[in-house]
Each structure stands twice: as structure tokens, then as C-alpha cells.
Design a protein around this motif. Structure first.
Motif, PDB file in Angstrom:
ATOM      1  N   VAL A 167      77.714  -3.300 -37.265  1.00 68.06           N
ATOM      2  CA  VAL A 167      78.616  -2.116 -36.001  1.00 68.06           C
ATOM      3  C   VAL A 167      76.769  -1.887 -34.874  1.00 68.06           C
ATOM      4  CG1 VAL A 167      79.761  -0.388 -35.694  1.00 68.06           C
ATOM      5  CG2 VAL A 167      80.994  -2.158 -37.706  1.00 68.06           C
ATOM      6  N   PHE A 168      77.999  -2.376 -33.618  1.00 69.74           N
ATOM      7  CA  PHE A 168      76.773  -1.594 -32.847  1.00 69.74           C
ATOM      8  C   PHE A 168      77.636  -0.374 -32.481  1.00 69.74           C
ATOM      9  CE2 PHE A 168      75.926  -0.824 -28.092  1.00 69.74           C
ATOM     10  CZ  PHE A 168      74.789  -0.493 -28.353  1.00 69.74           C
ATOM     11  N   ALA A 169      77.068   0.985 -33.204  1.00 68.94           N
ATOM     12  CA  ALA A 169      77.815   2.773 -33.158  1.00 68.94           C
ATOM     13  C   ALA A 169      77.197   2.819 -31.911  1.00 68.94           C
ATOM     14  CB  ALA A 169      77.163   2.861 -34.085  1.00 68.94           C
ATOM     15  N   TRP A 170      77.434   3.344 -30.635  1.00 64.01           N
ATOM     16  CA  TRP A 170      76.681   4.438 -29.589  1.00 64.01           C
ATOM     17  C   TRP A 170      78.178   4.573 -28.816  1.00 64.01           C
ATOM     18  CZ3 TRP A 170      71.825   4.356 -28.430  1.00 64.01           C
ATOM     19  CH2 TRP A 170      71.343   3.676 -27.632  1.00 64.01           C
ATOM     20  N   PRO A 171      77.862   6.080 -28.117  1.00 62.96           N
ATOM     21  CA  PRO A 171      78.300   6.630 -27.542  1.00 62.96           C
ATOM     22  C   PRO A 171      78.729   6.984 -26.410  1.00 62.96           C
ATOM     23  CG  PRO A 171      76.164   8.346 -28.806  1.00 62.96           C
ATOM     24  CD  PRO A 171      76.093   6.295 -28.131  1.00 62.96           C
ATOM     25  N   MET A 172      79.283   5.144 -25.619  1.00 64.12           N
ATOM     26  CA  MET A 172      79.869   4.893 -25.052  1.00 64.12           C
ATOM     27  C   MET A 172      81.222   4.203 -24.994  1.00 64.12           C
ATOM     28  SD  MET A 172      76.222   4.670 -22.392  1.00 64.12           S
ATOM     29  CE  MET A 172      77.382   4.073 -20.963  1.00 64.12           C
ATOM     30  N   GLY A 175      82.959  -0.975 -21.599  1.00 63.49           N
ATOM     31  CA  GLY A 175      83.193  -1.162 -20.386  1.00 63.49           C
ATOM     32  C   GLY A 175      82.497  -0.390 -19.706  1.00 63.49           C
ATOM     33  N   ARG A 176      81.409   0.151 -19.959  1.00 61.65           N
ATOM     34  CA  ARG A 176      80.964   1.157 -18.915  1.00 61.65           C
ATOM     35  C   ARG A 176      79.704   0.808 -19.139  1.00 61.65           C
ATOM     36  NH1 ARG A 176      79.952   3.448 -15.048  1.00 61.65           N
ATOM     37  NH2 ARG A 176      79.659   5.209 -14.436  1.00 61.65           N
ATOM     38  N   PRO A 177      78.906   0.310 -17.755  1.00 67.04           N
ATOM     39  CA  PRO A 177      78.021  -0.443 -17.404  1.00 67.04           C
ATOM     40  C   PRO A 177      76.570   0.897 -17.431  1.00 67.04           C
ATOM     41  CG  PRO A 177      79.640  -1.070 -16.359  1.00 67.04           C
ATOM     42  CD  PRO A 177      80.230  -0.046 -16.195  1.00 67.04           C
ATOM     43  N   ASP A 210      67.873  -4.096 -16.820  1.00 70.64           N
ATOM     44  CA  ASP A 210      69.042  -4.924 -16.925  1.00 70.64           C
ATOM     45  C   ASP A 210      69.947  -4.152 -16.844  1.00 70.64           C
ATOM     46  OD1 ASP A 210      70.436  -7.264 -17.900  1.00 70.64           O
ATOM     47  OD2 ASP A 210      69.706  -7.825 -19.477  1.00 70.64           O
ATOM     48  N   ALA A 211      71.401  -4.711 -16.867  1.00 72.10           N
ATOM     49  CA  ALA A 211      71.989  -3.741 -16.868  1.00 72.10           C
ATOM     50  C   ALA A 211      73.180  -4.829 -17.537  1.00 72.10           C
ATOM     51  CB  ALA A 211      73.015  -3.403 -15.678  1.00 72.10           C
ATOM     52  N   LEU A 212      73.983  -3.566 -18.755  1.00 70.95           N
ATOM     53  CA  LEU A 212      74.926  -4.268 -19.725  1.00 70.95           C
ATOM     54  C   LEU A 212      75.813  -3.361 -19.860  1.00 70.95           C
ATOM     55  CD1 LEU A 212      72.230  -6.352 -20.340  1.00 70.95           C
ATOM     56  CD2 LEU A 212      73.506  -7.348 -22.038  1.00 70.95           C
ATOM     57  N   THR A 213      76.743  -3.483 -20.548  1.00 73.63           N
ATOM     58  CA  THR A 213      78.115  -3.171 -20.812  1.00 73.63           C
ATOM     59  C   THR A 213      77.754  -3.209 -22.561  1.00 73.63           C
ATOM     60  OG1 THR A 213      79.658  -3.938 -21.214  1.00 73.63           O
ATOM     61  CG2 THR A 213      79.739  -3.504 -19.310  1.00 73.63           C
ATOM     62  N   PRO A 214      78.231  -1.744 -23.425  1.00 75.59           N
ATOM     63  CA  PRO A 214      78.132  -1.616 -24.412  1.00 75.59           C
ATOM     64  C   PRO A 214      78.811  -2.579 -25.837  1.00 75.59           C
ATOM     65  CG  PRO A 214      78.856   0.608 -24.079  1.00 75.59           C
ATOM     66  CD  PRO A 214      78.509  -0.628 -22.815  1.00 75.59           C
ATOM     67  N   ALA A 215      80.026  -3.130 -24.672  1.00 75.22           N
ATOM     68  CA  ALA A 215      80.558  -4.680 -25.363  1.00 75.22           C
ATOM     69  C   ALA A 215      79.170  -5.609 -25.075  1.00 75.22           C
ATOM     70  CB  ALA A 215      81.975  -4.749 -24.814  1.00 75.22           C
ATOM     71  N   GLN A 216      78.616  -5.467 -24.169  1.00 74.27           N
ATOM     72  CA  GLN A 216      77.365  -6.717 -24.081  1.00 74.27           C
ATOM     73  C   GLN A 216      76.283  -6.718 -24.880  1.00 74.27           C
ATOM     74  OE1 GLN A 216      77.740  -5.976 -19.830  1.00 74.27           O
ATOM     75  NE2 GLN A 216      78.877  -8.213 -19.093  1.00 74.27           N
ATOM     76  N   ILE A 217      76.321  -5.737 -24.545  1.00 71.64           N
ATOM     77  CA  ILE A 217      74.747  -5.350 -25.614  1.00 71.64           C
ATOM     78  C   ILE A 217      75.370  -5.708 -27.380  1.00 71.64           C
ATOM     79  CG2 ILE A 217      73.956  -3.080 -26.725  1.00 71.64           C
ATOM     80  CD1 ILE A 217      74.031  -1.986 -23.812  1.00 71.64           C
ATOM     81  N   ALA A 218      76.715  -5.379 -27.663  1.00 70.79           N
ATOM     82  CA  ALA A 218      76.991  -5.854 -28.853  1.00 70.79           C
ATOM     83  C   ALA A 218      77.245  -7.087 -29.186  1.00 70.79           C
ATOM     84  CB  ALA A 218      78.188  -5.069 -29.250  1.00 70.79           C
ATOM     85  N   ALA A 219      77.470  -8.356 -27.961  1.00 72.96           N
ATOM     86  CA  ALA A 219      77.700  -9.570 -28.258  1.00 72.96           C
ATOM     87  C   ALA A 219      75.699 -10.301 -28.249  1.00 72.96           C
ATOM     88  CB  ALA A 219      77.981  -9.955 -26.847  1.00 72.96           C
ATOM     89  N   ALA A 220      75.350  -9.599 -27.134  1.00 71.55           N
ATOM     90  CA  ALA A 220      74.348  -9.700 -27.492  1.00 71.55           C
ATOM     91  C   ALA A 220      72.902  -9.832 -28.577  1.00 71.55           C
ATOM     92  CB  ALA A 220      72.673  -9.555 -25.986  1.00 71.55           C
ATOM     93  N   PRO A 228      77.903 -11.854 -35.759  1.00 72.19           N
ATOM     94  CA  PRO A 228      79.128 -10.767 -35.482  1.00 72.19           C
ATOM     95  C   PRO A 228      78.465  -9.315 -35.451  1.00 72.19           C
ATOM     96  CG  PRO A 228      80.338 -12.476 -36.466  1.00 72.19           C
ATOM     97  CD  PRO A 228      79.178 -12.527 -36.583  1.00 72.19           C
ATOM     98  N   VAL A 229      78.643  -9.087 -33.747  1.00 70.58           N
ATOM     99  CA  VAL A 229      78.650  -7.435 -33.963  1.00 70.58           C
ATOM    100  C   VAL A 229      79.325  -6.988 -33.469  1.00 70.58           C
ATOM    101  CG1 VAL A 229      77.029  -6.111 -33.330  1.00 70.58           C
ATOM    102  CG2 VAL A 229      75.965  -7.014 -34.802  1.00 70.58           C
ATOM    103  N   THR A 230      79.653  -5.823 -33.714  1.00 68.68           N
ATOM    104  CA  THR A 230      81.605  -5.214 -32.984  1.00 68.68           C
ATOM    105  C   THR A 230      80.673  -3.829 -32.191  1.00 68.68           C
ATOM    106  OG1 THR A 230      82.989  -4.697 -34.693  1.00 68.68           O
ATOM    107  CG2 THR A 230      83.367  -6.585 -33.543  1.00 68.68           C
ATOM    108  N   HIS A 231      81.155  -3.464 -31.363  1.00 71.35           N
ATOM    109  CA  HIS A 231      81.167  -2.149 -30.370  1.00 71.35           C
ATOM    110  C   HIS A 231      82.254  -1.108 -31.164  1.00 71.35           C
ATOM    111  CE1 HIS A 231      81.819   1.260 -27.664  1.00 71.35           C
ATOM    112  NE2 HIS A 231      80.612   1.570 -28.085  1.00 71.35           N
ATOM    113  N   ARG A 232      81.294   0.339 -31.455  1.00 71.31           N
ATOM    114  CA  ARG A 232      82.290   1.250 -32.371  1.00 71.31           C
ATOM    115  C   ARG A 232      82.230   2.380 -31.571  1.00 71.31           C
ATOM    116  NH1 ARG A 232      81.840   6.591 -35.328  1.00 71.31           N
ATOM    117  NH2 ARG A 232      80.368   5.110 -36.076  1.00 71.31           N
ATOM    118  N   GLN A 233      82.708   3.014 -30.601  1.00 70.52           N
ATOM    119  CA  GLN A 233      82.171   3.974 -29.956  1.00 70.52           C
ATOM    120  C   GLN A 233      81.932   5.578 -30.553  1.00 70.52           C
ATOM    121  OE1 GLN A 233      84.917   5.052 -26.104  1.00 70.52           O
ATOM    122  NE2 GLN A 233      83.476   6.841 -25.546  1.00 70.52           N
TER     123      GLN A 233
END
Length: 292
Positions: A167-172, A175-177, A210-220, A228-233
């Protein structure tokens, strides 16, 4: 060849700047409260001169800065172990600028934060803004480099804890770059600025790689980890319970973002060797970091 004093030399930004300045062929005088640490020893092995100095000891700063040509200045409100201490950052940052003025340095490069000059209301951005203003008023030749969000934070703290469970836990929102930069690129840009004072003196420059969304960061991150890594806000209330300062920062990231001209920076300063987030992620030893 310049003699460049570097504060925070055993930390992420200062250490990266010290290594980049040495690689550029200049002398480094690394200022640290703890000259016997492994990080200080590693810099000494690379050719840096290690000097004991403390922001709250003006005499130690005067001795450490005497005879230097320039200064790379790092200030932080997070060094006391008690959360954000913006009063300490302002006091210590002001003392450092005053010591640089007494030493009549030829250039001070201060690392701040992207958007810290815009009245964000984020406590530790506002303290950096005060230090910036004091530097501008000092009469010294100055440059402010202002990094975006640190990629290096994605390999520590709650992010690393979450990655252990995929899980990529991030407070955003997903889809917010967000613009990002690793410490290595901050150091490389600082070395460029320090070596070209006439081109950069009197300028404030927001920097990002670089500029990425949290979803893109999780994928990277998932690609780098090989699973697999998934984003959780993370709700801001959870962050606020830990730090009102950080909660204000993430609210600003969500509501306003950190717009930095990544494309323009890459075009104007290719010698920095800017890293994408994928570059940075693939360069981490995730097995060691995750303890497996």
C-alpha cells in the motif's frame, strides 16, 4: 577552485550538495554538530574538511566560515525530535545568515521550499520565508533554490510501513499531481549555482525533477518493487493528529499543488542530470529498506 561551506552536511540535502560540489572540483568545508558520525567520516574520505559548528554557537560559525568563498545553507524545523519547531528554524537560520555576513562570503545559496515565498500558511514554509527575507536583506550575494516534495521521503516513515503490505499510503487524492525531486538533484543544482554565481545571484528558483499523481507514484513503486502497490488516501485528520504542520502542507498540496516548470528546468540545465521518479525508485535497495 572555490572553498564552499556546507551546513547540514551529514543530512540528505547538505550531504548531496557536498558530494556534488566535490565532484565539481571545489573544496568542501562540511559543518556539522557531530563530526565523528559515519556520515561525516564518509565525507572526509571523499576529501571534505569537517568542521564542528552549531547554529546556536556564533563563535563556532565564525570559525567554520572564516576564509570560505561561499555557503550552501540548510535550515530545518524538524531537528529537535519534537515535531515542527519553526521558531528554532527562524532563530538558527537568521544566525547562520548573520555569520555569513560577518564572514563577508561571496555567495550564499539557501535551500528553501517551492512556493515558500507565496504565503502558503504552512508553518514550516512560513519559517523558511522569514529566513529567505533575512538573507535578501543581508547585503550578501544570494540565491534561493526551492525544492518541491522530496522523493526520498517515499523510502521512509509511514510510506515505507505501507509498502510492506503493498500500500502506498499518502494524504492526497489519487489523481492530484505533485512535483517531486530527489536529494541528489538538489545537490547537483546547488553545485551548478555555486559554480556560476554571476548567473544566479539575486534569483529565487523553484526546482523539481518530475510530476506524478499518487496513483502514478504507486504504480512506479510497484514496478520498482516487482509487486503490485495500490494508493490509499490517508485522511488529513490522521496526519493532523501527528502534526498540524504536515497536515497544512498536504492540504496545500491538494488544494493548490506545487507548480514547478519541470520541462523548462530540464531544458535550461541539462547538466544537472535530472532524475524521474522511476529513476529514483529503481535506484533504491528496497529489499534492505523493507527488511526482507
Amino acid at each position: 577552485m572555490l572553498t564552499i561551506a556546507v551546513t547540514g552536511a551529514t543530512g540528505a540535502q547538505g550531504g548531496a550538495a557536498a558530494r556534488a560540489v566535490l565532484a565539481a572540483g571545489h573544496r568542501v568545508r562540511a559543518l556539522t554538530r557531530r563530526p565523528g558520525t559515519p556520515a561525516a567520516t564518509a565525507l572526509r574520505d571523499l576529501g571534505a574538511e569537517i568542521r564542528a559548528a552549531h547554529f546556536d554557537d556564533p563563535a563556532s560559525l565564525d570559525t567554520a566560515l572564516a576564509g570560505a568563498d561561499a555557503l550552501f545553507a540548510v535550515t530545518t524545523p524538524f531537528s529537535t525530535g519534537t515535531g515542527s519547531d519553526t521558531g528554532t528554524e527562524i532563530r538558527q537560520g537568521t544566525a547562520l545568515v548573520d555569520a555569513a555576513a560577518r564572514a563577508r562570503l561571496g555567495h550564499v545559496v539557501l535551500t528553501s521550499a517551492a512556493h515558500a515565498d507565496r504565503g502558503t500558511g504552512i508553518p514550516h514554509y512560513e519559517s523558511k520565508r522569514v529566513v529567505e527575507q533575512h538573507l535578501r536583506a543581508s547585503g550578501l550575494p544570494w540565491t534561493v533554490i526551492a525544492p518541491a516534495a522530496f522523493m526520498d521521503n517515499y523510502a521512509s516513515g509511514w510510506t515505507l510501513d505501507g509498502l510492506r503490505t503493498g500500500v502506498f499510503a499518502w494524504p492526497m487524492p489519487a489523481g492530484r499531481p505533485l512535483t517531486l525531486i530527489p536529494a541528489a538533484d538538489i545537490g547537483a543544482f546547488a553545485a551548478l549555482v555555486l559554480g556560476r554565481r554571476d548567473d544566479f545571484a539575486g534569483h529565487r528558483i523553484d526546482i523539481a525533477s518530475d510530476a506524478l499523481t499518487p496513483a502514478q507514484i504507486a504504480a512506479a513503486l510497484g514496478t520498482a518493487l516487482g509487486r503490485p502497490v495500490t494508493h490509499r488516501q490517508v485522511p488529513l485528520a490522521e496526519v493532523r493528529a501527528h502534526s498540524a504542520d504536515l497536515a497544512a502542507m498536504f492540504a496545500y498540496f491538494t488544494d493548490h499543488g506545487l507548480d514547478v516548470d519541470v520541462t523548462g528546468l530540464r531544458r535550461a540545465y541539462p547538466e544537472v542530470g535530472w532524475h524521474t521518479f522511476a529513476d529514483w525508485a529503481h535506484g533504491r535497495d528496497w529489499a534492505a529498506l523493507l527488511g526482507r
